[in-house]
Enzyme design. Sequence first.
Site, PDB file in Angstrom:
ATOM      1  N   HIS A   1       0.825  -1.200   0.000  1.00 33.17           N
ATOM      2  CA  HIS A   1       0.000   0.000   0.000  1.00 33.17           C
ATOM      3  C   HIS A   1       0.860   1.251   0.000  1.00 33.17           C
ATOM      4  O   HIS A   1       1.920   1.307   0.626  1.00 33.17           O
ATOM      5  CB  HIS A   1      -0.946   0.022   1.201  1.00 33.17           C
ATOM      6  CG  HIS A   1      -2.116   0.916   0.992  1.00 33.17           C
ATOM      7  ND1 HIS A   1      -2.117   2.248   1.339  1.00 33.17           N
ATOM      8  CD2 HIS A   1      -3.322   0.686   0.415  1.00 33.17           C
ATOM      9  CE1 HIS A   1      -3.278   2.794   1.000  1.00 33.17           C
ATOM     10  NE2 HIS A   1      -4.024   1.866   0.438  1.00 33.17           N
ATOM     11  N   HIS A   2       0.379   2.269  -0.720  1.00 35.58           N
ATOM     12  CA  HIS A   2       1.149   3.500  -0.876  1.00 35.58           C
ATOM     13  C   HIS A   2       1.297   4.256   0.454  1.00 35.58           C
ATOM     14  O   HIS A   2       2.172   5.120   0.598  1.00 35.58           O
ATOM     15  CB  HIS A   2       0.469   4.404  -1.906  1.00 35.58           C
ATOM     16  CG  HIS A   2       1.434   5.234  -2.703  1.00 35.58           C
ATOM     17  ND1 HIS A   2       2.606   5.725  -2.171  1.00 35.58           N
ATOM     18  CD2 HIS A   2       1.394   5.683  -3.986  1.00 35.58           C
ATOM     19  CE1 HIS A   2       3.248   6.436  -3.094  1.00 35.58           C
ATOM     20  NE2 HIS A   2       2.546   6.418  -4.188  1.00 35.58           N
ATOM     21  N   ALA A   3       0.454   3.964   1.447  1.00 30.07           N
ATOM     22  CA  ALA A   3       0.614   4.588   2.757  1.00 30.07           C
ATOM     23  C   ALA A   3       1.872   4.102   3.461  1.00 30.07           C
ATOM     24  O   ALA A   3       2.361   4.748   4.384  1.00 30.07           O
ATOM     25  CB  ALA A   3      -0.609   4.310   3.636  1.00 30.07           C
TER      26      ALA A   3
END
Length: 455
Positions: free
Chosen positions: A145-147
């Site tokens: 995930h980009h987070a």
Amino acid sequence: GVRLMAGRMASFLDTAFLAIESREAMMHVGGLMPFQPPDGAGPDFTRELVGDLENNRDVSAPWNFKLRFPRFLSNPLQSWVEDPAIDLDYHVRRSALPAPGGERELGMLVSRLHSIPLDFHRPAWEMHVIEGLSGGRFAIYSKMHHALVDGYTAMRILARSLSTSPDADDAKLFFRLSERRSPRHSDVPSIAALFGLLRQQLGATSDVTRAMLTLVKAVRAEDKDLVVPLRAPKTIFNRRISRNRRFATQLWDLPRLHAIAKAGNATINDVVLAVTGAALRCLLQELDALPNDPLIALVPVNARPKDDPGGGNQVGAMLASLGTNEASPGKRLEAVVASTRRAKEQLAGMSKAAIVQYSTMLLTPMTVQHLTGTAGRVRPAFNVVISNVPGPKEPLYFRGARLLATYPLSVPFHGYGLNITVNSYADSLSAGFIGCRDALPHLQRLAVYSGHAVA
């Protein structure tokens, strides 16, 4: 703000990447890495490789952390908590391609894998070892995930995961590498540090105010070189998207791009923008869908110091013309160079905090569109995201297998159904084209046309 990494505050982008997540706009990024096995490797090389990975159950932080509230991603009390019983068999998988095992079959499989959302009840990553490629090659596709990471951090992890020697047998993949700064403990800032941070933010606001006034003056003077938000024309891929993805790749010769850049008094990034602009012009002309005005790219800019170890998201952004209204390759490159030079002038002398603030304001129209549900229905803030992430400069190996390329997979989202990311590696530039399957037909042609554009 959302609390991430068990005490470390999230940046604006970390929070946004969780809040934007939806069935259609999945905010995970990925990478496809094809390998050539070492000489003498038997037919069971990949099976033994996966078995070895699964036999060692150790997983390092932050890859053993999951969201505390997986059903409500934008919960203001959100945080990462340790998964006490991570199921490595779920996260590390083995796949095989149908014959003939070419680039088309690999692209189709990765397109499907990238179309499947991550399970937020588990740590937000997966890795697939894919065998059956022609010539005995295999590939590793990973998504996260980009987070958790941005492109800069992903490339730092890649460099630390693999070895520069084909004889080394101690290389560890990303989920065995911990962050240099533990995610379990937050730093407690001193009063002096808090005042220093306040002064930094006030200084950043002053820089941003001057930059925004320059944008206003450019609009009034009809200055086309300095690109401002909402100047982009609408295209067939600036629409609402579905969850299905297409993925295509292209490999460019880096010395050749350097020669083009030198001849055109440009940077490598300028050449990348001009080449992708040429490919988009060609495809949209074929589809009778080329706008009269030039397409606009959002270009992420790394806001970290040179030796920063990475982690989270700390990126700025600038807007640049792709020169798609120019038929001449030379004039197209000149248009791109003029545009990026003006954008860089805006960022020149800014602190990291100012760059992030200014970039956030450039992204405000897109953010408002998503919050109001109008993204993909109104004029876009820009047309396409094009990222250029520098990678390792020398060949890398994993258990004796030589890494052939590093193809990145990024994030299409509502209103912006195409995303292009390039990674440099050794003497090549690996380009990954990811798009909505329904918004942009013939994505493979776009990758092919980018190769023609270099020529």
